[in-house]
Design an enzyme around this catalytic site. Sequence first.
Site, PDB file in Angstrom:
ATOM      1  N   TYR A  83      76.520  77.156  96.633  1.00 55.35           N
ATOM      2  CA  TYR A  83      75.993  76.101  95.453  1.00 55.35           C
ATOM      3  C   TYR A  83      74.471  75.908  95.607  1.00 55.35           C
ATOM      4  O   TYR A  83      74.093  75.404  96.726  1.00 55.35           O
ATOM      5  CB  TYR A  83      76.694  74.654  95.647  1.00 55.35           C
ATOM      6  CG  TYR A  83      78.072  74.699  95.116  1.00 55.35           C
ATOM      7  CD1 TYR A  83      79.109  75.222  96.152  1.00 55.35           C
ATOM      8  CD2 TYR A  83      78.465  74.170  93.933  1.00 55.35           C
ATOM      9  CE1 TYR A  83      80.422  75.317  95.454  1.00 55.35           C
ATOM     10  CE2 TYR A  83      79.695  74.165  93.517  1.00 55.35           C
ATOM     11  CZ  TYR A  83      80.807  74.898  94.183  1.00 55.35           C
ATOM     12  OH  TYR A  83      82.039  74.810  93.921  1.00 55.35           O
ATOM     13  N   HIS A 136      79.014  81.597  88.361  1.00 61.05           N
ATOM     14  CA  HIS A 136      80.468  81.030  88.125  1.00 61.05           C
ATOM     15  C   HIS A 136      80.356  79.749  87.319  1.00 61.05           C
ATOM     16  O   HIS A 136      80.972  79.601  86.399  1.00 61.05           O
ATOM     17  CB  HIS A 136      81.101  80.687  89.413  1.00 61.05           C
ATOM     18  CG  HIS A 136      82.751  80.269  89.274  1.00 61.05           C
ATOM     19  ND1 HIS A 136      82.974  78.825  89.150  1.00 61.05           N
ATOM     20  CD2 HIS A 136      83.668  80.933  89.599  1.00 61.05           C
ATOM     21  CE1 HIS A 136      84.035  78.821  89.105  1.00 61.05           C
ATOM     22  NE2 HIS A 136      84.703  79.975  89.174  1.00 61.05           N
ATOM     23  N   HIS A 137      79.452  79.009  87.947  1.00 60.72           N
ATOM     24  CA  HIS A 137      79.284  77.740  86.963  1.00 60.72           C
ATOM     25  C   HIS A 137      78.100  76.967  87.203  1.00 60.72           C
ATOM     26  O   HIS A 137      77.437  77.047  88.297  1.00 60.72           O
ATOM     27  CB  HIS A 137      80.401  76.683  86.818  1.00 60.72           C
ATOM     28  CG  HIS A 137      80.700  75.829  88.012  1.00 60.72           C
ATOM     29  ND1 HIS A 137      81.754  76.006  88.966  1.00 60.72           N
ATOM     30  CD2 HIS A 137      80.087  74.965  88.417  1.00 60.72           C
ATOM     31  CE1 HIS A 137      81.571  75.005  89.989  1.00 60.72           C
ATOM     32  NE2 HIS A 137      80.590  74.283  89.970  1.00 60.72           N
ATOM     33  N   HIS A 152      76.634  77.504  91.095  1.00 60.18           N
ATOM     34  CA  HIS A 152      77.838  78.052  91.783  1.00 60.18           C
ATOM     35  C   HIS A 152      77.536  79.594  91.573  1.00 60.18           C
ATOM     36  O   HIS A 152      77.908  79.872  90.632  1.00 60.18           O
ATOM     37  CB  HIS A 152      79.110  77.458  91.544  1.00 60.18           C
ATOM     38  CG  HIS A 152      80.223  78.172  92.228  1.00 60.18           C
ATOM     39  ND1 HIS A 152      81.498  77.862  92.034  1.00 60.18           N
ATOM     40  CD2 HIS A 152      80.073  78.970  93.318  1.00 60.18           C
ATOM     41  CE1 HIS A 152      81.946  78.702  92.830  1.00 60.18           C
ATOM     42  NE2 HIS A 152      81.595  79.210  93.610  1.00 60.18           N
ATOM     43  N   HIS A 181      88.816  66.460  86.801  1.00 56.86           N
ATOM     44  CA  HIS A 181      88.268  66.761  88.167  1.00 56.86           C
ATOM     45  C   HIS A 181      89.226  66.162  89.077  1.00 56.86           C
ATOM     46  O   HIS A 181      89.621  65.172  89.275  1.00 56.86           O
ATOM     47  CB  HIS A 181      86.963  65.841  88.125  1.00 56.86           C
ATOM     48  CG  HIS A 181      86.190  66.037  89.650  1.00 56.86           C
ATOM     49  ND1 HIS A 181      85.396  67.132  89.973  1.00 56.86           N
ATOM     50  CD2 HIS A 181      86.140  65.205  90.562  1.00 56.86           C
ATOM     51  CE1 HIS A 181      85.230  66.970  90.994  1.00 56.86           C
ATOM     52  NE2 HIS A 181      85.575  65.907  91.459  1.00 56.86           N
ATOM     53  N   HIS A 229      89.768  67.141  93.489  1.00 56.55           N
ATOM     54  CA  HIS A 229      89.162  68.113  94.681  1.00 56.55           C
ATOM     55  C   HIS A 229      90.451  69.578  95.178  1.00 56.55           C
ATOM     56  O   HIS A 229      91.066  69.728  93.961  1.00 56.55           O
ATOM     57  CB  HIS A 229      88.738  67.582  96.035  1.00 56.55           C
ATOM     58  CG  HIS A 229      87.687  66.684  95.889  1.00 56.55           C
ATOM     59  ND1 HIS A 229      87.294  65.502  96.960  1.00 56.55           N
ATOM     60  CD2 HIS A 229      86.734  66.544  94.745  1.00 56.55           C
ATOM     61  CE1 HIS A 229      86.304  65.033  96.166  1.00 56.55           C
ATOM     62  NE2 HIS A 229      85.842  65.642  95.139  1.00 56.55           N
ATOM     63  N   MET A 268      90.642  63.408  94.689  1.00 52.69           N
ATOM     64  CA  MET A 268      90.036  62.545  93.396  1.00 52.69           C
ATOM     65  C   MET A 268      91.096  62.887  92.222  1.00 52.69           C
ATOM     66  O   MET A 268      91.700  63.810  92.368  1.00 52.69           O
ATOM     67  CB  MET A 268      88.593  62.993  92.924  1.00 52.69           C
ATOM     68  CG  MET A 268      87.481  62.502  93.867  1.00 52.69           C
ATOM     69  SD  MET A 268      86.090  62.763  93.219  1.00 52.69           S
ATOM     70  CE  MET A 268      85.040  61.856  94.556  1.00 52.69           C
TER      71      MET A 268
END
Lengths: 618, 618
Positions: free
Chosen positions: A231, A263-264, A334, A413, A415, A488
């Site tokens: 990241y 990737h993002h 990422h 979202h 984890h 989350m």
Amino acid sequence: MQNSRSKPCSCPSLKLREVASMYLTMVAAFLVILVVALQGSVPQESDFPYKVPLDPQGLLELSWNVSYPEQAVHFQLLIRELRFGLLFGMSDRGEFENADLAVLWSDGHNSYFGDAWSDAKGQLHMDSQQDYQLLGARRAPEGLYLLFRRAFSTCDPKDYLIEDGTVHLIYGILEKPVPSLQAINISALHGGLQRVQLLKPNISIPELPSDMKSMEITAPDVVIPSQETTYWCYMAELPEGFPKHHIIMYEPVVTAGNEALVHHMEVFQCTAQFDSFPHYNGPCDSKMKPDRLNYCRHVLAAWAMGAQAFYYPEEAGLAFGGPGSSRYLRLEIHYHNPLVFKGRRDSSGIRLYYTATLRPYDAGIMELGLVYTPVMAIPPGEHSFILTGYCTDKCTQLALPAAGIRIFASQLHTHLAGRKVVTVLSRDGRERQVVNADGHYSPHFQEIRMLKEVVAVFPGDELITTCTYNTEDRSRATVGGFGILEEMCVNYVHYYPQTQLELCKSAVDPGYLHRYFNLVNRFNDEEICMCPQVSVPQQFYSIPWNTFNRDVLKSLYAFAPISMHCNKSSAVRFPGEWEKQPLPRITERLREPVPRCPPVPEPQPAAPVPLNLGHLRR
Amino acid sequence: MQNSRSKPCSCPSLKLREVASMYLTMVAAFLVILVVALQGSVPQESDFPYKVPLDPQGLLELSWNVSYPEQAVHFQLLIRELRFGLLFGMSDRGEFENADLAVLWSDGHNSYFGDAWSDAKGQLHMDSQQDYQLLGARRAPEGLYLLFRRAFSTCDPKDYLIEDGTVHLIYGILEKPVPSLQAINISALHGGLQRVQLLKPNISIPELPSDMKSMEITAPDVVIPSQETTYWCYMAELPEGFPKHHIIMYEPVVTAGNEALVHHMEVFQCTAQFDSFPHYNGPCDSKMKPDRLNYCRHVLAAWAMGAQAFYYPEEAGLAFGGPGSSRYLRLEIHYHNPLVFKGRRDSSGIRLYYTATLRPYDAGIMELGLVYTPVMAIPPGEHSFILTGYCTDKCTQLALPAAGIRIFASQLHTHLAGRKVVTVLSRDGRERQVVNADGHYSPHFQEIRMLKEVVAVFPGDELITTCTYNTEDRSRATVGGFGILEEMCVNYVHYYPQTQLELCKSAVDPGYLHRYFNLVNRFNDEEICMCPQVSVPQQFYSIPWNTFNRDVLKSLYAFAPISMHCNKSSAVRFPGEWEKQPLPRITERLREPVPRCPPVPEPQPAAPVPLNLGHLRR
């Protein structure tokens, strides 16, 4: 070696067919398939608006389009270096078992295309109903193009149901000829997975103003670290005195050649509570990263592989600049580098398009789901444990304008344990509409997704967000929280007009949870004093998990009153009583949609389609 | 009144069609359908071995046979006094809503036969697939015979699935012509329900010995009370010095004309602990009935409407007579007299066939399921609450012979809230075989049923009996016990060779239940001291039922250890530790059988079959 058949074979167990394959492999390691009947004209670039590399080297490139009237997807697969065939397909979470596959294979003489499925052991079988329909194959200088079609739903129980949300695509490359489909050994394949949103919404692009400007927030010639996951954090800055603008569109800027690595990417705005932020350009998890960067969390833009440009609805834009807003932006990229390329340079990022001619409405982002608190926990060893967060009628009644708000996009979202996320709108106790759902959610693929339909939410409506978790690989409870091994359950909804309501989330009442701990301790015959100074995570970690303690926790979450966070910002609640609120009551559930069976061309018989083989080359 | 059409009609809202119907009704109140094509020859009595009256007057008589190779039932319905048609069908529990129906109706001119279904409001609809297949109709002096066929499973979602166990048949009589199927008003029909076991097992009758004798245990010319429900008790006596015999068969003796009134009958043997029992002949619930009759509970024979003769397997017989066994028998007859006939006399009963040439094995009866104790309870307001009783591996290990036992028949038993009962055999944690299952169980229809397949049970096997209850009409908890408003969950299995094991049943450990009461009290914030002197039923009655308390009770029953009754008789346990035993663990469940769709004649199109109308009479 021109004619190995005339020599005695040293390997006594080889059968004639295998010897023949070996011969062909030696003569020509690459197999080329000539053009088969290409139905219709050569497809244009615009025929397949969506594109994604499948493998990290970019040897396989998938383009596709979606026909909602036909309820089908058309795929164009570019194979840059074809060897003896290819598997392409879909499965629940990217595994090669229980997958639905289109297979192109060669026995060394002829090539075939067929619709297949793999069983729980990975053994391939021909499908009784051929639903990947081959439309054509085309040679081009860059490689072979395969064109095929697949209905969303085929009503063949062995087939994958293409739904909204994430689809896990899988691919595998055949390095050797195979005598038959059944002879393909999946575990020996060179293959992988790629996540995409296949069913892109069919929405028209709003008109863009003539005074539109653009700004690139890009990484400054970064050397991508030679490790699988990085990241990267880079701080950018708006010009001093930059007035309020509306971001009305953004798109990715990906350095040519790095399409399979980036990737993002996300652009965050920093909080206005600090006047300045340190410049930083390096890995986000570095010890060198200044702590203050943790205050740059307000999403301005987000892109993930396979996504296109993001357009705001023409009535709204995302405000940035001007007084009360920070000049500092954080770009996070990422990089996914599983082949561990070294020294690859990258200057990717996001290009923001903005206008000074403000649109009628500011867009806003609201958090739905669960509060980040350890009181919401998942026992270990669970295959599908469900947690639910509520945005209650009382909160929307207080915080939303009478004319309501319009949700036009959503970013789900969780984890690492998250497997499914869904938000449903309920009114008067009756579920009315799915706001956004992802039944194959992956924490590794979080995009902001435009909704197919804008969802209107009025005062008194309820928004119920449900997350499903898998903790089969964990030995202790997973509690809610910010940590990557905590969980989350959030849906960031993008809407307009902006309101003061930033958070509409819930958690179980802590008093009831305390009673649960007492109950579990007494019931399990262990007279441990749950002293109040022991933290909630510690209490969860100390529970001896068994079916009773698990089931009672489920019953608690389904019964106990909730603490509501109906907040203007993460710290400021709307006035009112928000503790020990009743759970919303649902008297009528939405029905599961019944998949439509293909209304279109009859499925072809369960036999492979032979392809016309051309010359062999190397 | 010969031509009412020529007169002005006094009722202004009547339409022409209704006037025409009225006219026809006046002309001929009874409609006669002439013989339609009867396919094949006239059926013989033996073609339809099973027979049951549908209505209390015996105007409708159903005969049927079962073809397991065809997976279909052939019905022959005798209609003694046909008016304007008839509904016949099946539904979950005998209701007219959501029913699957064969309908014969007349519009006053023509008659039709069709396969229909009723929706949740009782409105009739023609079925899209015609699965009640009309095979013929035949006039005879006694009435009209209708012959039709129905596959067990049709794969039409609107159709009833014919399974093993109880089937609730319904009938309704059309008193007036109807213009169409849709015009039939179910709520206005004269109709009712009859419970039968449609899928009789296909077992061959064992050879009977030449020295076989018979004995009738029958009511002595009883006047059937003029009330809907009577349980009649009559004490009979074996001759003094009657030596040990084997009952090898028994059959009903029903007084001619009372076939529709005699609902079920049982012969019980009294306990040997008393030397004599008073003679009694009267209602079982009379205050005059001597209390000692409560000690006559050992079932020798049981019959219910629609059942045939009961044959023991040729290796076994049920011992009666001889030393150590009581000479006293109690006959119990349930008279069902909903039309409240007065002065009807009856001498029904059961004929026992027995032999002095003892067969190799004594047959035995074993009780599986739940102990009769209030610790097993059902919350009020539940649609489908499940309780499970276990016969553990430890008990069968100790009590069964190494060669195992063979279960050949089974009688399921609950009180009024019972809706389903099933017993499954599990070995090494894997469910292997259903011993007996009834998904439409009714406490009003308890027969001893021969099993389709004899089930072998070996030491170490587990027998798990699960009952489903409905308490939607109750406002307080239903506890286990002997009372009619308390509940039981029992499977009386008939087996050989007889062992000492009479009871293999379980209940939740009372200590864990006590913890549950404490937990519920603490959790619900009511600091009531659950003093130990308060009885278990009182504690259940005082629980404030909500989803949490309900769910936790379910979790308790699914988790807590059990107290096993592994008993030689109801009071004498096998030696061993039977308290706080672990619940059997099941690692593999039996799969739900996938219904086979009809492999037979193509379903007919969704149109009514017109019938050739003959002359009208009355």
